[in-house]
Write an enzyme that holds these catalytic residues in place. Structure first.
Site, short mmCIF file in Angstrom:
data_model
loop_
_atom_site.label_atom_id
_atom_site.label_comp_id
_atom_site.label_asym_id
_atom_site.label_seq_id
_atom_site.Cartn_x
_atom_site.Cartn_y
_atom_site.Cartn_z
N LYS A 83 0.86 -1.19 0.00
CA LYS A 83 0.00 0.00 0.00
C LYS A 83 0.88 1.22 0.00
O LYS A 83 1.80 1.34 0.83
CB LYS A 83 -0.82 0.04 1.29
C1 E4P Z 1 -8.30 0.08 3.88
O1 E4P Z 1 -7.47 -0.20 3.05
C2 E4P Z 1 -8.29 1.33 4.66
O2 E4P Z 1 -7.09 1.48 5.35
C3 E4P Z 1 -9.47 1.34 5.60
O3 E4P Z 1 -10.63 0.92 4.91
C4 E4P Z 1 -9.69 2.68 6.27
O4 E4P Z 1 -10.88 2.63 7.00
P1 E4P Z 1 -11.25 3.74 8.12
O5 E4P Z 1 -11.56 5.00 7.43
O6 E4P Z 1 -12.46 3.14 8.81
O7 E4P Z 1 -10.05 3.84 9.02
#
Ligand code: E4P
Length: 215
Positions: A83
């Site tokens: 990521k």
């Molecule tokens: C996924 O890849 C993201 O990091 C995640 O969905 C973020 O979610 P949040 O906004 O609930 O922290």
């Protein structure tokens, strides 16, 4: 639409995988911090449980450092997708590591233009954050819908990964607008299984089955 779990909790992941509907997992530093375990150790555990992509986040801030970190993280396991956050150095790093065959999930996407740039840089996935946009009064699903349309218009192979999901209805809407993947928190995934009328129907069938079993 493929279903990923958005958690670093191994028990939740095991439960989802046993249910037979989990194609992958996304993690981030906040999710792993809650688990009190080293990031690499948990990602490796998840990779053994899930037969699919497991996103692990890079935290470097310059392109060179991101490239080095992405190469290192990608080596952890064949399931790992790195990521990288949506920044200028991030785009440069995405271009460089994608050219080496490393799969990238571009995270923290909040506009369709960001999704387009990440796709042009070679990202495998772009992750629009629905809940965080809704939290500030924007329309998170519009970013998913418009990103899907833009990628389709130009036959770009990048997949939209709907993230920051808070409700079962977010999953329905992501599927309706053609998101390729949704990454779903465990509580939302398990809620999706349930419907009060299903429970009521099972109770009624069981009660009626007693009648002929008793004959
Ligand atoms: C996924 O890849 C993201 O990091 C995640 O969905 C973020 O979610 P949040 O906004 O609930 O922290």
């Amino acid at each position: 639409m493929r279903i990923f779990m958005d958690t670093a909790n191994i028990e939740e992941i095991r439960r989802g995988v046993t249910m037979g509907v989990v194609d992958g997992v996304t993690t981030n530093p906040s999710l792993v911090a809650k688990e009190g375990i080293e990031y690499r150790d948990r990602v490796l555990e998840i990779c053994e449980v899930v037969q699919g992509p497991v996103s692990a986040e890079c935290i470097s801030e310059t392109a060179d450092a991101l490239v080095e970190e992405a190469r290192r993280i990608a080596e952890w396991h064949e399931h790992v997708v790195v990521k990288i956050a949506m920044t200028e150095p991030g785009l440069e790093a995405i271009r460089r590591v994608s050219a080496e065959g490393i799969r990238v999930n571009t995270t923290l996407i909040f506009s369709p233009n960001q999704a387009l740039l990440a796709a042009r840089a070679g990202a495998t996935y772009v992750s629009p954050f629905i809940g965080r946009l809704n939290d500030i009064g924007h329309d998170g699903m519009a970013v998913v819908r418009e990103s899907v349309k833009i990628l389709e218009n130009f036959h770009l192979p990048t997949q939209v990964l709907a993230a920051s999901i808070r409700l079962p209805r977010d999953v329905t809407e992501a599927a309706l607008v053609g998101s390729h993947v949704a990454t779903i928190p465990a509580d939302v995934l398990f809620q999706m299984v349930k419907h009060p009328l299903t429970d009521q129907g099972i109770d009624r069938f069981l009660a009626d089955a007693q009648k002929y079993n008793a004959v």
